[in-house]
Design a protein around this motif. Structure first.
Motif, PDB file in Angstrom:
ATOM      1  N   ILE A  87       0.840  -1.203   0.000  1.00 38.09           N
ATOM      2  CA  ILE A  87       0.000   0.000   0.000  1.00 38.09           C
ATOM      3  C   ILE A  87       0.874   1.252   0.000  1.00 38.09           C
ATOM      4  CG2 ILE A  87      -1.647   1.332   1.370  1.00 38.09           C
ATOM      5  CD1 ILE A  87      -2.837  -1.364   2.295  1.00 38.09           C
ATOM      6  N   GLU A  88       1.926   1.233   0.842  1.00 41.27           N
ATOM      7  CA  GLU A  88       2.847   2.376   0.886  1.00 41.27           C
ATOM      8  C   GLU A  88       3.561   2.558  -0.450  1.00 41.27           C
ATOM      9  OE1 GLU A  88       5.456   1.648   4.131  1.00 41.27           O
ATOM     10  OE2 GLU A  88       3.910   1.940   5.681  1.00 41.27           O
ATOM     11  N   ALA A  89       3.931   1.451  -1.094  1.00 42.53           N
ATOM     12  CA  ALA A  89       4.611   1.530  -2.389  1.00 42.53           C
ATOM     13  C   ALA A  89       3.682   2.108  -3.451  1.00 42.53           C
ATOM     14  CB  ALA A  89       5.100   0.147  -2.804  1.00 42.53           C
ATOM     15  N   ALA A  90       2.417   1.697  -3.432  1.00 35.38           N
ATOM     16  CA  ALA A  90       1.444   2.230  -4.393  1.00 35.38           C
ATOM     17  C   ALA A  90       1.281   3.738  -4.201  1.00 35.38           C
ATOM     18  CB  ALA A  90       0.100   1.523  -4.218  1.00 35.38           C
ATOM     19  N   ARG A  91       1.237   4.179  -2.956  1.00 39.14           N
ATOM     20  CA  ARG A  91       1.136   5.619  -2.689  1.00 39.14           C
ATOM     21  C   ARG A  91       2.392   6.352  -3.152  1.00 39.14           C
ATOM     22  NH1 ARG A  91      -1.166   4.768   3.469  1.00 39.14           N
ATOM     23  NH2 ARG A  91      -3.360   4.355   2.894  1.00 39.14           N
ATOM     24  N   GLU A  92       3.542   5.699  -2.994  1.00 40.24           N
ATOM     25  CA  GLU A  92       4.796   6.308  -3.428  1.00 40.24           C
ATOM     26  C   GLU A  92       4.842   6.467  -4.946  1.00 40.24           C
ATOM     27  OE1 GLU A  92       8.433   8.136  -2.883  1.00 40.24           O
ATOM     28  OE2 GLU A  92       6.964   7.519  -1.380  1.00 40.24           O
ATOM     29  N   ILE A  93       4.253   5.525  -5.675  1.00 40.69           N
ATOM     30  CA  ILE A  93       4.204   5.626  -7.143  1.00 40.69           C
ATOM     31  C   ILE A  93       3.459   6.887  -7.556  1.00 40.69           C
ATOM     32  CG2 ILE A  93       3.098   4.617  -9.193  1.00 40.69           C
ATOM     33  CD1 ILE A  93       3.863   1.874  -8.074  1.00 40.69           C
ATOM     34  N   ARG A  94       2.331   7.132  -6.937  1.00 39.02           N
ATOM     35  CA  ARG A  94       1.558   8.332  -7.265  1.00 39.02           C
ATOM     36  C   ARG A  94       2.378   9.591  -6.996  1.00 39.02           C
ATOM     37  NH1 ARG A  94      -3.185  11.124  -4.005  1.00 39.02           N
ATOM     38  NH2 ARG A  94      -4.144  12.356  -5.650  1.00 39.02           N
ATOM     39  N   LYS A  95       3.083   9.622  -5.859  1.00 37.76           N
ATOM     40  CA  LYS A  95       3.904  10.791  -5.526  1.00 37.76           C
ATOM     41  C   LYS A  95       5.040  10.966  -6.532  1.00 37.76           C
ATOM     42  CE  LYS A  95       3.045  10.507  -0.515  1.00 37.76           C
ATOM     43  NZ  LYS A  95       3.667  10.239   0.799  1.00 37.76           N
ATOM     44  N   LEU A  96       5.677   9.858  -6.898  1.00 37.09           N
ATOM     45  CA  LEU A  96       6.787   9.930  -7.849  1.00 37.09           C
ATOM     46  C   LEU A  96       6.342  10.536  -9.170  1.00 37.09           C
ATOM     47  CD1 LEU A  96       8.644   6.516  -7.347  1.00 37.09           C
ATOM     48  CD2 LEU A  96       9.659   8.786  -7.095  1.00 37.09           C
ATOM     49  N   VAL A  97       5.201  10.066  -9.679  1.00 33.51           N
ATOM     50  CA  VAL A  97       4.713  10.549 -10.976  1.00 33.51           C
ATOM     51  C   VAL A  97       4.326  12.015 -10.893  1.00 33.51           C
ATOM     52  CG1 VAL A  97       2.875  10.302 -12.691  1.00 33.51           C
ATOM     53  CG2 VAL A  97       3.976   8.266 -11.741  1.00 33.51           C
ATOM     54  N   ARG A  98       3.628  12.386  -9.841  1.00 31.97           N
ATOM     55  CA  ARG A  98       3.084  13.733  -9.752  1.00 31.97           C
ATOM     56  C   ARG A  98       4.158  14.777  -9.468  1.00 31.97           C
ATOM     57  NH1 ARG A  98      -2.410  14.274  -9.037  1.00 31.97           N
ATOM     58  NH2 ARG A  98      -2.170  15.983  -7.560  1.00 31.97           N
ATOM     59  N   LYS A  99       5.216  14.387  -8.782  1.00 31.45           N
ATOM     60  CA  LYS A  99       6.239  15.354  -8.398  1.00 31.45           C
ATOM     61  C   LYS A  99       7.456  15.345  -9.312  1.00 31.45           C
ATOM     62  CE  LYS A  99       4.988  15.547  -3.497  1.00 31.45           C
ATOM     63  NZ  LYS A  99       5.468  15.389  -2.110  1.00 31.45           N
ATOM     64  N   SER A 100       7.513  14.418 -10.243  1.00 32.52           N
ATOM     65  CA  SER A 100       8.689  14.308 -11.114  1.00 32.52           C
ATOM     66  C   SER A 100       8.729  15.446 -12.129  1.00 32.52           C
ATOM     67  CB  SER A 100       8.664  12.979 -11.858  1.00 32.52           C
ATOM     68  OG  SER A 100       9.681  12.933 -12.830  1.00 32.52           O
ATOM     69  N   PRO A 101       9.935  16.044 -12.331  1.00 33.81           N
ATOM     70  CA  PRO A 101      10.077  17.064 -13.384  1.00 33.81           C
ATOM     71  C   PRO A 101       9.777  16.500 -14.778  1.00 33.81           C
ATOM     72  CG  PRO A 101      11.952  17.118 -11.898  1.00 33.81           C
ATOM     73  CD  PRO A 101      11.184  15.870 -11.566  1.00 33.81           C
ATOM     74  N   SER A 102       9.971  15.187 -14.948  1.00 32.91           N
ATOM     75  CA  SER A 102       9.682  14.540 -16.231  1.00 32.91           C
ATOM     76  C   SER A 102       8.783  13.339 -15.955  1.00 32.91           C
ATOM     77  CB  SER A 102      10.972  14.103 -16.927  1.00 32.91           C
ATOM     78  OG  SER A 102      10.701  13.456 -18.149  1.00 32.91           O
ATOM     79  N   SER A 103       7.499  13.612 -15.759  1.00 26.87           N
ATOM     80  CA  SER A 103       6.579  12.564 -15.344  1.00 26.87           C
ATOM     81  C   SER A 103       6.438  11.461 -16.395  1.00 26.87           C
ATOM     82  CB  SER A 103       5.204  13.168 -15.033  1.00 26.87           C
ATOM     83  OG  SER A 103       4.721  13.893 -16.144  1.00 26.87           O
ATOM     84  N   SER A 104       6.568  11.810 -17.685  1.00 28.65           N
ATOM     85  CA  SER A 104       6.435  10.792 -18.731  1.00 28.65           C
ATOM     86  C   SER A 104       7.543   9.752 -18.631  1.00 28.65           C
ATOM     87  CB  SER A 104       6.445  11.448 -20.110  1.00 28.65           C
ATOM     88  OG  SER A 104       7.664  12.143 -20.326  1.00 28.65           O
ATOM     89  N   LYS A 105       8.784  10.209 -18.367  1.00 28.99           N
ATOM     90  CA  LYS A 105       9.901   9.264 -18.212  1.00 28.99           C
ATOM     91  C   LYS A 105       9.731   8.437 -16.943  1.00 28.99           C
ATOM     92  CE  LYS A 105      13.337  11.962 -20.772  1.00 28.99           C
ATOM     93  NZ  LYS A 105      14.636  12.679 -20.704  1.00 28.99           N
TER      94      LYS A 105
END
Length: 422
Positions: A87-105
């Protein structure tokens, strides 16, 4: 604002952080500080630029390495961790995508790291937090990434998503609708989604979901409609008509959402149950007439197509209903301003409507005024009279051709034995 103007159909990544280009601004400031009287100025500038460029490249490489390490940690948690870790990993995925300067990569890295399959397994969990967090993670992986969309469906996401469309939990049901919407944008996924039985559940959401859920359901059904035969009931049934009409009433008639809603209504107009539902829906025909008047090129084409389907199926049943809602002015304008397909449909429908009883026909002075107003908007006041004359002549010509065809048809079907001899 209209429904189509205010709702988001897919989760959007957060805006790029403001400090992403800070090193570039520092480079420009350093360059400005160099005195132009120094000898070897160009060499100095080149050395500084190369040095700073290398520094920036090094920073980016370190950031990528750090992100790759985090992605691997997330993947490891999802594959072999406890449920809480997952569950924590799934939440981390959302944070990674949303906060990444290059979300597509970042989406591509996560997809390649093997996170999709364990997230799909979590969709069937009895734990509500697991279902919710995995849904959000999969949504953020799928947005604007065709490869991830296909991976998610290939991993078996559609059956559990269909089950989640049935749940009484409105938040989960709305997220599942959004997920089906996002996945339905990929062509390889469409036959799988249609075969899963998702479409009837999306139609139910049209009738009972939140505004956001209904908008997402319309868009998902529209995405799926591209593989459905014109008159097929596999995707839609007549119960979709009333909510589609209501949504079309609320949105801007020239919006992208209106284009999708009218496309679905045109499909529904191709079978009798759909036509009946349109005619009895509160403001059904009127809303289509208003779309002909105010819609975009696409929505007007679909709207006039739906009206034409009604009239072609049974002129005696639908012609009066269409005339009653004042369709003539919009149809006349469409013969000039619409797409070629819309112009043809409008002309055919006008011919059908002119077969109405005399009391329903427009007085010639009213018709001339309508045509002149249209011509003035199209060609300006200077050429309005000439354009109006040409339009009226065209209408007269078409009417004469239709009358001649009727006479020829009657003559051909007449029994020669009863024709008086001369």
């Amino acid at each position: 604002m209209g429904v189509g103007e205010t709702t988001k159909l897919e989760p959007e990544p957060e805006p790029e952080p403001k400090d992403v280009h800070r090193h570039q601004e520092e480079e420009e400031e350093d360059d400005d500080d160099v005195e132009e009287e120094d000898e070897g100025l160009s060499d100095t500038r080149t050395a500084i630029a190369l040095g700073l460029s290398a520094k920036g490249k090094g920073q980016r490489q370190r950031q990528q390495q750090q992100e790759c390490a985090v992605v691997q940690q997330v993947s490891d948690k999802l594959v072999s961790g406890s449920l809480q870790w997952k569950i924590e990993a799934a939440r981390e995925i959302r944070k990674l995508v949303r906060k990444s300067p290059s979300s597509s990569k970042t989406r591509s890295r996560l997809g390649a790291a093997g996170v999709v399959q364990p997230l799909v397994f979590m969709l069937s969990s009895s734990n509500p937090d697991a279902r919710y967090s995995s849904l959000l993670a999969l949504l953020n992986l799928a947005v604007r990434n065709e490869r991830n969309k296909v991976k998610i469906v290939t991993a078996g996401a559609i059956p559990p998503l269909v089950e989640l469309l049935k749940t009484q939990n409105s938040s989960i049901r709305e997220l599942a609708t959004a997920a089906i919407l996002s996945l339905s944008a990929a062509a390889p996924n469409k036959p799988i989604i249609v075969a899963s039985g998702a479409a009837p559940l999306l139609v139910k959401i049209l009738n009972s979901g939140s505004v956001q859920g209904r908008v997402d359901a319309v868009t998902a059904l529209y995405n799926l409609s591209t593989i459905i035969k014109k008159n097929s009931t596999e995707l839609l049934n007549a119960s979709a008509v009333s909510p589609l009409i209501n949504l079309l009433k609320e949105c801007k008639k020239y919006s992208k959402f209106a284009e999708k809603a009218t496309a679905l209504l045109e499909i529904l107009s191709n079978f009798e149950e759909g036509r009946t539902a349109i005619s009895v829906a509160d403001g059904g025909i009127l809303t289509l007439v208003e779309t002909v008047e105010d819609g975009s090129l696409v929505s007007t084409q679909h709207a006039v197509g739906a009206l034409l389907s009604l009239c072609l199926s049974c002129r005696d049943k639908y012609r009066e209903l269409i005339l009653k809602e004042g369709a003539i002015p919009g149809l006349l304008r469409l013969t000039v301003e619409g797409t070629s397909e819309a112009q043809d449909r409008a002309r055919v429908l006008l011919d059908l409507l002119r077969d109405s009883p005399p009391e329903r026909r427009l007085a010639s002075s009213v018709l001339e005024k309508i045509v002149y107003d249209i011509a003035e908007r199209v060609d300006g006041a200077d050429k309005a009279a000439e354009t109006a004359k040409r339009l009226l002549q065209d209408m007269v010509q078409r009417s004469m051709e239709q009358s001649l065809n009727c006479i020829q048809h009657r003559a051909a079907s007449c029994n020669p034995s009863v024709i008086p001899s001369t």
